[in-house]
Design an enzyme around this catalytic site. Sequence first.
Site, PDB file in Angstrom:
ATOM      1  N   ARG A  90      56.330  37.317  82.871  1.00  0.00           N
ATOM      2  CA  ARG A  90      55.010  37.392  83.492  1.00  0.00           C
ATOM      3  C   ARG A  90      54.023  36.430  82.822  1.00  0.00           C
ATOM      4  O   ARG A  90      53.153  35.854  83.481  1.00  0.00           O
ATOM      5  CB  ARG A  90      54.501  38.824  83.446  1.00  0.00           C
ATOM      6  CG  ARG A  90      55.300  39.768  84.353  1.00  0.00           C
ATOM      7  CD  ARG A  90      55.023  41.232  84.038  1.00  0.00           C
ATOM      8  NE  ARG A  90      53.614  41.547  84.147  1.00  0.00           N
ATOM      9  CZ  ARG A  90      53.083  42.694  83.701  1.00  0.00           C
ATOM     10  NH1 ARG A  90      53.854  43.607  83.112  1.00  0.00           N
ATOM     11  NH2 ARG A  90      51.796  42.920  83.842  1.00  0.00           N
ATOM     12  N   ASP A 108      58.708  47.310  82.999  1.00  0.00           N
ATOM     13  CA  ASP A 108      57.383  47.904  82.860  1.00  0.00           C
ATOM     14  C   ASP A 108      56.952  48.627  84.126  1.00  0.00           C
ATOM     15  O   ASP A 108      57.569  48.488  85.188  1.00  0.00           O
ATOM     16  CB  ASP A 108      56.356  46.817  82.537  1.00  0.00           C
ATOM     17  CG  ASP A 108      56.611  46.160  81.193  1.00  0.00           C
ATOM     18  OD1 ASP A 108      57.184  46.822  80.317  1.00  0.00           O
ATOM     19  OD2 ASP A 108      56.232  44.984  81.036  1.00  0.00           O
ATOM     20  N   ARG A 137      64.635  47.555  79.633  1.00  0.00           N
ATOM     21  CA  ARG A 137      63.445  48.243  80.131  1.00  0.00           C
ATOM     22  C   ARG A 137      62.683  47.357  81.102  1.00  0.00           C
ATOM     23  O   ARG A 137      62.653  46.139  80.956  1.00  0.00           O
ATOM     24  CB  ARG A 137      62.523  48.584  78.954  1.00  0.00           C
ATOM     25  CG  ARG A 137      63.197  49.400  77.861  1.00  0.00           C
ATOM     26  CD  ARG A 137      62.307  49.461  76.624  1.00  0.00           C
ATOM     27  NE  ARG A 137      62.943  50.169  75.526  1.00  0.00           N
ATOM     28  CZ  ARG A 137      62.442  50.258  74.301  1.00  0.00           C
ATOM     29  NH1 ARG A 137      61.277  49.667  74.030  1.00  0.00           N
ATOM     30  NH2 ARG A 137      63.081  50.923  73.362  1.00  0.00           N
ATOM     31  N   TYR A 143      65.786  37.233  86.756  1.00  0.00           N
ATOM     32  CA  TYR A 143      64.589  37.853  87.313  1.00  0.00           C
ATOM     33  C   TYR A 143      63.981  36.948  88.362  1.00  0.00           C
ATOM     34  O   TYR A 143      64.073  35.708  88.275  1.00  0.00           O
ATOM     35  CB  TYR A 143      63.546  38.098  86.223  1.00  0.00           C
ATOM     36  CG  TYR A 143      63.827  39.256  85.306  1.00  0.00           C
ATOM     37  CD1 TYR A 143      63.270  40.512  85.541  1.00  0.00           C
ATOM     38  CD2 TYR A 143      64.635  39.091  84.185  1.00  0.00           C
ATOM     39  CE1 TYR A 143      63.515  41.581  84.689  1.00  0.00           C
ATOM     40  CE2 TYR A 143      64.887  40.155  83.323  1.00  0.00           C
ATOM     41  CZ  TYR A 143      64.320  41.394  83.586  1.00  0.00           C
ATOM     42  OH  TYR A 143      64.570  42.445  82.738  1.00  0.00           O
TER      43      TYR A 143
END
Length: 251
Positions: A202, A55, A53, A113
Site C-alpha cells: 500500500r 489488514d 495476515r 498481490y
Amino acid sequence: MYRYKITFAYDGTNFSGFQIQPHKRTVEQVLKNAVNKIAKHPDPAISVIGSGRTDAGVHALNQVAHFDIPYHLSNDSMRKALNSILPLDILVKKAEEVTPDFHARYSAHRKTYRYRVDQGEFVNPFKRNYTAHFKYPLDLAKMKEAAKDFIGEHDFTSFVASGSQAKSNFRTVEKISIYRDEHDNEVIFEFTGNGFLYNQIRIMVAFLLEVGSNQRPVSDVKRVLAAKDRTQARMTAPASGLYLVSVDYGK
C-alpha cells in the site's frame, strides 16, 4: 490427526483483518469457529494457521490456511462442510488433505498481490469498498520505470508501517506489473515477491501514484530506499484496493 490445506476467498470489508483480535470479527476467528464446529468442539480448540495476515478491509482471492482435525473427510466433503457453516463473505474454493510437514506460512515461496485504483471523476458507490480512488491523470510509463527500482532484494525500511513485527526489513520483489483496465477505468498494480512487510504494498502503490501524477521524480525510489526512513514515503494507499491473489508453494 489429519491435516487439511484450504484455499479460500473473502471480502475483507466487514472484517478487522485476518488475525484473531479480542472482541473483533476476523477471518481467522470465523474459520476457527467453523473448523471446530465440524470437529464437534474438541478441547483444546483447533487452530487455523494462515499463510499470512491481511489488514482490515483487505480482500483475498486465494488465501491459504491449514489445520489439523481428528476426523477424516474427503476433500470435497471438507469443502462443502466448511461452506455450509461459513458466512457469505468467505468461500472455501478448495480443500486438500496434505502431509503433516505442510505449513501454510512456512512452506510458501512467494505471494502475488493486486491493487486496483479507480480513476472515475467521483467515487463509485459500488466500488468504494473494492478499489482506491484517484481521479488525477497518471503517466503509466513513469510509474513502470520507477517500479523497476523496487525489483530485487532491498531493505524496505522506508516502505514499512510502524507496528511491524518483522525481524528483518529485507524482502525480494520479483515482479511488478502496472496496466490500465480501460473497460472499468482502473489502473491495476500487481506485485510478486517472497513476502511483504506491514503495509508495504500500500505504501509502494501510494508512492508510485505520486510518481505517476508528477509529484515525485521517477528516480525517487532509489533515494528513498537508501534513506531507510519511513517519513520519506509519507502516504499509504487505502486497504480497500488490495487483494491477495495467490500463494505459491512450488519448488
